[in-house]
Design a protein around this motif. Structure first.
Motif, PDB file in Angstrom:
ATOM      1  N   UNK A  93       0.879  -1.129  -0.042  1.00 18.54           N
ATOM      2  CA  UNK A  93       0.004   0.055   0.080  1.00 18.54           C
ATOM      3  C   UNK A  93       1.002   1.037  -0.035  1.00 18.54           C
ATOM      4  N   UNK A  94       2.305   1.081   0.024  1.00 22.99           N
ATOM      5  CA  UNK A  94       3.130   2.312  -0.008  1.00 22.99           C
ATOM      6  C   UNK A  94       3.431   2.976   1.447  1.00 22.99           C
ATOM      7  N   UNK A  95       3.127   1.966   2.283  1.00 24.78           N
ATOM      8  CA  UNK A  95       3.466   2.501   3.537  1.00 24.78           C
ATOM      9  C   UNK A  95       4.488   2.192   4.393  1.00 24.78           C
ATOM     10  N   UNK A  96       5.381   2.603   5.001  1.00 25.22           N
ATOM     11  CA  UNK A  96       6.375   1.975   5.742  1.00 25.22           C
ATOM     12  C   UNK A  96       5.741   1.256   7.095  1.00 25.22           C
ATOM     13  N   UNK A  97       6.358  -0.067   7.010  1.00 23.24           N
ATOM     14  CA  UNK A  97       5.794  -0.830   8.101  1.00 23.24           C
ATOM     15  C   UNK A  97       6.695  -0.898   9.552  1.00 23.24           C
ATOM     16  N   UNK A  98       6.811   0.313   9.851  1.00 20.56           N
ATOM     17  CA  UNK A  98       7.633   0.665  10.940  1.00 20.56           C
ATOM     18  C   UNK A  98       7.255  -0.229  12.293  1.00 20.56           C
ATOM     19  N   UNK A  99       5.886   0.017  12.753  1.00 20.47           N
ATOM     20  CA  UNK A  99       5.274  -0.705  13.869  1.00 20.47           C
ATOM     21  C   UNK A  99       5.509  -2.169  13.635  1.00 20.47           C
ATOM     22  N   UNK A 100       5.090  -2.770  12.417  1.00 16.75           N
ATOM     23  CA  UNK A 100       5.126  -3.914  12.277  1.00 16.75           C
ATOM     24  C   UNK A 100       6.444  -4.577  12.277  1.00 16.75           C
ATOM     25  N   UNK A 101       7.512  -3.706  11.877  1.00 13.36           N
ATOM     26  CA  UNK A 101       8.998  -4.227  12.022  1.00 13.36           C
ATOM     27  C   UNK A 101       9.269  -4.435  13.400  1.00 13.36           C
ATOM     28  N   UNK A 102       8.955  -3.426  14.362  1.00 13.81           N
ATOM     29  CA  UNK A 102       8.878  -3.532  15.723  1.00 13.81           C
ATOM     30  C   UNK A 102       8.363  -4.946  16.312  1.00 13.81           C
ATOM     31  N   UNK A 103       7.135  -5.117  15.854  1.00 12.76           N
ATOM     32  CA  UNK A 103       6.365  -6.353  16.062  1.00 12.76           C
ATOM     33  C   UNK A 103       7.269  -7.560  15.845  1.00 12.76           C
TER      34      UNK A 103
END
Length: 130
Positions: free
Chosen positions: A64-74
């Motif tokens: 979707x063109x978003x940075x998965x910052x929180x998902x990377x921390x998850x």
């Protein structure tokens, strides 16, 4: 300043041994061993399920063109939690389960975010583009 990591290397196994002895006095040695094996199996299953879920959510955000910052921390929390579940013991299992469990993971994510922010501000962590 050197931090006493060696103290953790001595303290954690001592606490785990105390936990083993205390639980085995309460429920018996056989049931204690069975409990350790069961928590490892359940933890491994949770690790696989939550790990796949985190990866799928991160891929969806990237598509979707978003940075998965929180998902990377998850993902980091799930990896650390799974590593702790491999170590036999009740204290590490409790911490591991709370790292993997989705309702308690945001607490650790916030702590990781603050730690990374602090390290980036003092220059311990840097990012480079290739």
């Amino acid at each position: 300043m050197r931090r006493p990591y060696w103290l953790l290397l001595l303290l954690i196994p001592a606490l785990e041994l105390y936990g083993f002895l205390w639980v085995s006095q309460q429920i018996g040695a056989g049931k204690t061993i069975l409990l350790i094996i069961m928590t490892s199996i359940i933890g491994f299953a949770m690790l696989q399920f939550e790990g796949r879920k985190v990866i799928a959510d991160a891929k969806l955000q990237m598509n979707q063109g978003q940075m998965p910052g929180n998902k990377m921390l998850d993902g980091l929390c799930v990896f650390l939690g799974g590593s702790m579940l491999v170590i036999p013991g009740f204290i590490t299992d409790i911490i591991g389960f709370t790292l993997i469990f989705p309702l308690t993971r945001p607490i650790y994510r916030k702590l990781l975010y603050r730690w990374m922010e602090k390290k980036m501000k003092n220059g311990s962590i840097t990012f480079r583009r290739f």
